[in-house]
Write a protein that holds these residues in place. Structure first.
Motif, PDB file in Angstrom:
ATOM      1  N   GLN A 145       0.828  -1.209   0.000  1.00 29.91           N
ATOM      2  CA  GLN A 145       0.000   0.000   0.000  1.00 29.91           C
ATOM      3  C   GLN A 145       0.865   1.262   0.000  1.00 29.91           C
ATOM      4  O   GLN A 145       0.582   2.226  -0.717  1.00 29.91           O
ATOM      5  N   ALA A 146       1.922   1.249   0.784  1.00 30.49           N
ATOM      6  CA  ALA A 146       2.790   2.428   0.879  1.00 30.49           C
ATOM      7  C   ALA A 146       3.486   2.726  -0.443  1.00 30.49           C
ATOM      8  O   ALA A 146       3.551   3.875  -0.881  1.00 30.49           O
ATOM      9  N   VAL A 147       3.997   1.694  -1.101  1.00 25.38           N
ATOM     10  CA  VAL A 147       4.713   1.937  -2.350  1.00 25.38           C
ATOM     11  C   VAL A 147       3.755   2.304  -3.472  1.00 25.38           C
ATOM     12  O   VAL A 147       4.089   3.086  -4.370  1.00 25.38           O
ATOM     13  N   VAL A 148       2.521   1.773  -3.432  1.00 22.22           N
ATOM     14  CA  VAL A 148       1.511   2.142  -4.425  1.00 22.22           C
ATOM     15  C   VAL A 148       1.193   3.633  -4.320  1.00 22.22           C
ATOM     16  O   VAL A 148       1.133   4.356  -5.326  1.00 22.22           O
ATOM     17  N   LEU A 149       1.002   4.123  -3.111  1.00 19.43           N
ATOM     18  CA  LEU A 149       0.705   5.546  -2.909  1.00 19.43           C
ATOM     19  C   LEU A 149       1.894   6.416  -3.306  1.00 19.43           C
ATOM     20  O   LEU A 149       1.730   7.488  -3.886  1.00 19.43           O
TER      21      LEU A 149
END
Length: 208
Positions: free
Chosen positions: A91-95
């Motif tokens: 989720q963090a890298v997607v954002l």
């Protein structure tokens, strides 16, 4: 008494300046935003960067190589945080990836090189090596952490490991690029959470 002369070190050319490289790549992205691919020239980039045109040609053979490198350094900013779980890391890298794609210089440069690469196989190969292959490091790191935590199984062979890494990268990058640049929809925390659930759990794990 014999004197022994020491050979002089070979000159390898003037060393590259990191500051000059940074200025050139930044000027390339600014030129793309202002002029577009077709009107961008090496001369314009040199003027904006405050360097001689010969300086550009000592580093890059032409516009294609220059623009790809100008895009590649932006993607090198991406980092995969270690938040304790594969879901949180994804989720963090997607954002982070979506935020990068929302920057005007990233959008313009990426769309330009992708469009041009449809007619230029050498450019397509450079995009793969300078951007795609380099960013697969995030997938490899995330999978390595998840396997160490016991969240993912280890692959049975190097071939399946490489094939799975390619597939994971394609799914994540493709979804975020399409959502941001094609659909022009926001990639927020809610979307990132739903996407990650779909990625990790499959269709049966998606909230209804």
């Amino acid at each position: 008494m014999l004197s022994h002369s020491h050979p002089k070190p070979l000159r390898t050319g003037r060393p590259r300046s990191a500051a000059a490289d940074e200025a050139i790549l930044e000027a390339t992205r600014a030129s793309l935003v202002d002029l577009g691919w077709s009107k961008l020239t090496m001369s314009d980039v040199a003027t904006r960067a405050g360097v001689a045109k010969t300086t550009l040609y000592r580093r890059w053979a032409g516009k294609n190589e220059l623009v790809v490198d100008a895009v590649a350094v932006l993607f090198d900013e991406l980092e995969l945080p270690d938040l304790g779980s594969l879901s949180a890391d994804v989720q963090a890298v997607v954002l982070q990836f979506a935020a990068l794609l929302e920057r005007p210089e990233t959008q313009t440069a990426l769309m330009a090189v992708v469009a041009e690469s449809t007619r230029d196989e050498a450019l397509r190969a450079r995009i793969r090596s300078a951007i795609v292959d380099r960013q697969k490091r995030l997938v490899l790191l995330g999978r390595e952490r998840a396997q160490a935590r016991g969240e993912l199984p280890y692959e049975k062979s190097p071939e399946s490991a490489a094939r799975n890494a390619d597939l994971i990268f394609d799914v994540i990058a493709g979804a975020v690029v399409h959502r941001t640049l094609v659909s022009a929809e926001p990639v927020d925390a809610t979307w990132a959470r739903s996407f990650t659930s779909l990625l990790l759990l499959g269709l049966g794990g998606v909230e209804t």
